[in-house]
Design a protein around this motif. Sequence first.
Motif, PDB file in Angstrom:
ATOM      1  N   GLU A 189      -1.738   9.124 -17.294  1.00 41.29           N
ATOM      2  CA  GLU A 189      -1.522  10.568 -17.339  1.00 41.29           C
ATOM      3  C   GLU A 189      -2.788  11.294 -17.791  1.00 41.29           C
ATOM      4  O   GLU A 189      -3.107  12.377 -17.282  1.00 41.29           O
ATOM      5  CB  GLU A 189      -0.368  10.879 -18.272  1.00 41.29           C
ATOM      6  N   ALA A 190      -3.528  10.691 -18.739  1.00 35.35           N
ATOM      7  CA  ALA A 190      -4.787  11.300 -19.181  1.00 35.35           C
ATOM      8  C   ALA A 190      -5.812  11.313 -18.049  1.00 35.35           C
ATOM      9  O   ALA A 190      -6.560  12.285 -17.877  1.00 35.35           O
ATOM     10  CB  ALA A 190      -5.346  10.537 -20.378  1.00 35.35           C
ATOM     11  N   ALA A 191      -5.835  10.249 -17.235  1.00 35.85           N
ATOM     12  CA  ALA A 191      -6.766  10.215 -16.104  1.00 35.85           C
ATOM     13  C   ALA A 191      -6.420  11.278 -15.075  1.00 35.85           C
ATOM     14  O   ALA A 191      -7.299  11.920 -14.502  1.00 35.85           O
ATOM     15  CB  ALA A 191      -6.754   8.822 -15.465  1.00 35.85           C
ATOM     16  N   ILE A 192      -5.121  11.502 -14.847  1.00 35.04           N
ATOM     17  CA  ILE A 192      -4.696  12.526 -13.893  1.00 35.04           C
ATOM     18  C   ILE A 192      -5.082  13.909 -14.398  1.00 35.04           C
ATOM     19  O   ILE A 192      -5.596  14.754 -13.647  1.00 35.04           O
ATOM     20  CB  ILE A 192      -3.176  12.430 -13.654  1.00 35.04           C
TER      21      ILE A 192
ATOM     22  N   VAL B 172       0.828  -1.217   0.000  1.00 32.46           N
ATOM     23  CA  VAL B 172       0.000   0.000   0.000  1.00 32.46           C
ATOM     24  C   VAL B 172       0.860   1.265   0.000  1.00 32.46           C
ATOM     25  O   VAL B 172       0.674   2.148  -0.847  1.00 32.46           O
ATOM     26  CB  VAL B 172      -0.985  -0.024   1.182  1.00 32.46           C
ATOM     27  N   PRO B 173       1.837   1.431   0.907  1.00 30.51           N
ATOM     28  CA  PRO B 173       2.707   2.614   0.807  1.00 30.51           C
ATOM     29  C   PRO B 173       3.529   2.639  -0.466  1.00 30.51           C
ATOM     30  O   PRO B 173       3.822   3.725  -0.987  1.00 30.51           O
ATOM     31  CB  PRO B 173       3.611   2.495   2.045  1.00 30.51           C
ATOM     32  N   GLY B 174       3.906   1.468  -0.986  1.00 30.67           N
ATOM     33  CA  GLY B 174       4.674   1.446  -2.227  1.00 30.67           C
ATOM     34  C   GLY B 174       3.908   2.022  -3.401  1.00 30.67           C
ATOM     35  O   GLY B 174       4.465   2.767  -4.221  1.00 30.67           O
ATOM     36  N   ILE B 175       2.617   1.698  -3.497  1.00 34.90           N
ATOM     37  CA  ILE B 175       1.795   2.248  -4.579  1.00 34.90           C
ATOM     38  C   ILE B 175       1.535   3.731  -4.360  1.00 34.90           C
ATOM     39  O   ILE B 175       1.654   4.551  -5.281  1.00 34.90           O
ATOM     40  CB  ILE B 175       0.469   1.463  -4.668  1.00 34.90           C
ATOM     41  N   LEU B 176       1.186   4.099  -3.129  1.00 32.36           N
ATOM     42  CA  LEU B 176       0.833   5.493  -2.850  1.00 32.36           C
ATOM     43  C   LEU B 176       2.040   6.420  -2.905  1.00 32.36           C
ATOM     44  O   LEU B 176       1.868   7.631  -3.111  1.00 32.36           O
ATOM     45  CB  LEU B 176       0.169   5.600  -1.482  1.00 32.36           C
ATOM     46  N   SER B 177       3.249   5.899  -2.717  1.00 32.97           N
ATOM     47  CA  SER B 177       4.435   6.764  -2.736  1.00 32.97           C
ATOM     48  C   SER B 177       4.647   7.433  -4.085  1.00 32.97           C
ATOM     49  O   SER B 177       5.318   8.465  -4.173  1.00 32.97           O
ATOM     50  CB  SER B 177       5.676   5.949  -2.366  1.00 32.97           C
ATOM     51  N   VAL B 178       4.075   6.864  -5.136  1.00 30.94           N
ATOM     52  CA  VAL B 178       4.223   7.441  -6.474  1.00 30.94           C
ATOM     53  C   VAL B 178       3.289   8.643  -6.651  1.00 30.94           C
ATOM     54  O   VAL B 178       3.573   9.532  -7.463  1.00 30.94           O
ATOM     55  CB  VAL B 178       3.942   6.363  -7.542  1.00 30.94           C
ATOM     56  N   TYR B 179       2.200   8.709  -5.869  1.00 31.83           N
ATOM     57  CA  TYR B 179       1.164   9.713  -6.121  1.00 31.83           C
ATOM     58  C   TYR B 179       0.997  10.739  -5.001  1.00 31.83           C
ATOM     59  O   TYR B 179       0.356  11.766  -5.222  1.00 31.83           O
ATOM     60  CB  TYR B 179      -0.187   9.014  -6.342  1.00 31.83           C
TER      61      TYR B 179
ATOM     62  N   SER C 182      -9.308  10.910  -9.151  1.00 38.11           N
ATOM     63  CA  SER C 182      -8.683  10.811  -7.833  1.00 38.11           C
ATOM     64  C   SER C 182      -7.636   9.712  -7.830  1.00 38.11           C
ATOM     65  O   SER C 182      -7.626   8.811  -8.684  1.00 38.11           O
ATOM     66  CB  SER C 182      -9.740  10.514  -6.770  1.00 38.11           C
ATOM     67  N   VAL C 183      -6.745   9.783  -6.821  1.00 35.78           N
ATOM     68  CA  VAL C 183      -5.691   8.768  -6.697  1.00 35.78           C
ATOM     69  C   VAL C 183      -6.298   7.386  -6.455  1.00 35.78           C
ATOM     70  O   VAL C 183      -5.858   6.393  -7.030  1.00 35.78           O
ATOM     71  CB  VAL C 183      -4.731   9.146  -5.555  1.00 35.78           C
ATOM     72  N   GLY C 184      -7.326   7.325  -5.609  1.00 35.02           N
ATOM     73  CA  GLY C 184      -7.958   6.040  -5.337  1.00 35.02           C
ATOM     74  C   GLY C 184      -8.563   5.418  -6.585  1.00 35.02           C
ATOM     75  O   GLY C 184      -8.428   4.214  -6.809  1.00 35.02           O
ATOM     76  N   TRP C 185      -9.201   6.232  -7.425  1.00 33.94           N
ATOM     77  CA  TRP C 185      -9.798   5.704  -8.658  1.00 33.94           C
ATOM     78  C   TRP C 185      -8.722   5.214  -9.610  1.00 33.94           C
ATOM     79  O   TRP C 185      -8.870   4.164 -10.243  1.00 33.94           O
ATOM     80  CB  TRP C 185     -10.638   6.790  -9.319  1.00 33.94           C
ATOM     81  N   ILE C 186      -7.640   5.963  -9.735  1.00 36.55           N
ATOM     82  CA  ILE C 186      -6.552   5.564 -10.636  1.00 36.55           C
ATOM     83  C   ILE C 186      -5.935   4.250 -10.176  1.00 36.55           C
ATOM     84  O   ILE C 186      -5.658   3.353 -10.982  1.00 36.55           O
ATOM     85  CB  ILE C 186      -5.487   6.675 -10.704  1.00 36.55           C
TER      86      ILE C 186
END
Length: 297
Positions: free
Chosen positions: A166-169, A90-97, A174-178
């Motif tokens: 990148e298009a979604a951002i 979980v922190p590994g994925i979120l650390s990118v965003y 939101s980060v959760g949706w992505i």
Amino acid sequence: MVRRVLALTSGRIAVTILAVIALLALLGPWLAPQDPLATGDNALAATSGAHWLGTDYLGRDVLSRLLDGSRISVLGSLEVALVALVVGAVPGILSVYLGRAFEWFTLRIADTLVALPFLLFAIAVIALLGNGITQAMLVTGVLVSPLFYRVSRAATLAVARSPYVEAAIVSGASVGWIVRRHVWTKVLPPIAVALAQTIGVGFVIVSSLTFLGIGVQPPEPTWGGLLASDLGYLGHRPWAPVAPALLIMVTVWACNLLADAIRDVSGEAGRALANDRRARANRREAAPEPHPAGGSR
């Protein structure tokens, strides 16, 4: 992915072995022919019809203790893997965003956990929290979590540079949706490989800790505890450590075999394998059927 794993011979072998180990963990206490804690007068007995693997130094049936100890060994390894998955992925994925500050903080924590000797740290924490299998596995899972952090972060970085992310951002997602819509499906295969490997590592860790008497106290049976109790009586029963050691080795080998099978069917290698099988199937369908010999003219 499950079908592709089972299509491989190595995947079927690994799943079969792990399914047997899981059944031992579920049904072991009921399959045990005798009470695993009951002592007897016939100590250090050889194999016989009454005791298929003999008895230990207190006259307890070794087979019953092996079967009953399967549950703790399996549950302990799963607890290590799941704690490491949640704490690391979980922190590994979120650390990118979540920005530079969160990324720097989680990277430093991961580096610190890697530097800690897990066995000594686990002993220190258990001395504070109490000697129990849950405390031992929670601490060990946290110390193993940097593996999932690195794997999930690397996979997320690769996906984050994709045009559709990148298009979604840009569109304001939101980060959760992505993460749910785009990232998780791409990150899942390498995390599955790491999870299978960590379950095998968890068996080694649980066996090592219980061998030292950490997490589970005698007379509660575990595979590692049986190894430890047998070492003092090798002169009477030199073959005694073979059964628990073989169970540990086969289980860890099956976990690594499953990890290799998942890696082979995911990503570019998986697509290449699927395309090769599809091409072979098309060639077999296109091949002309042979005419029976000696047919009428």
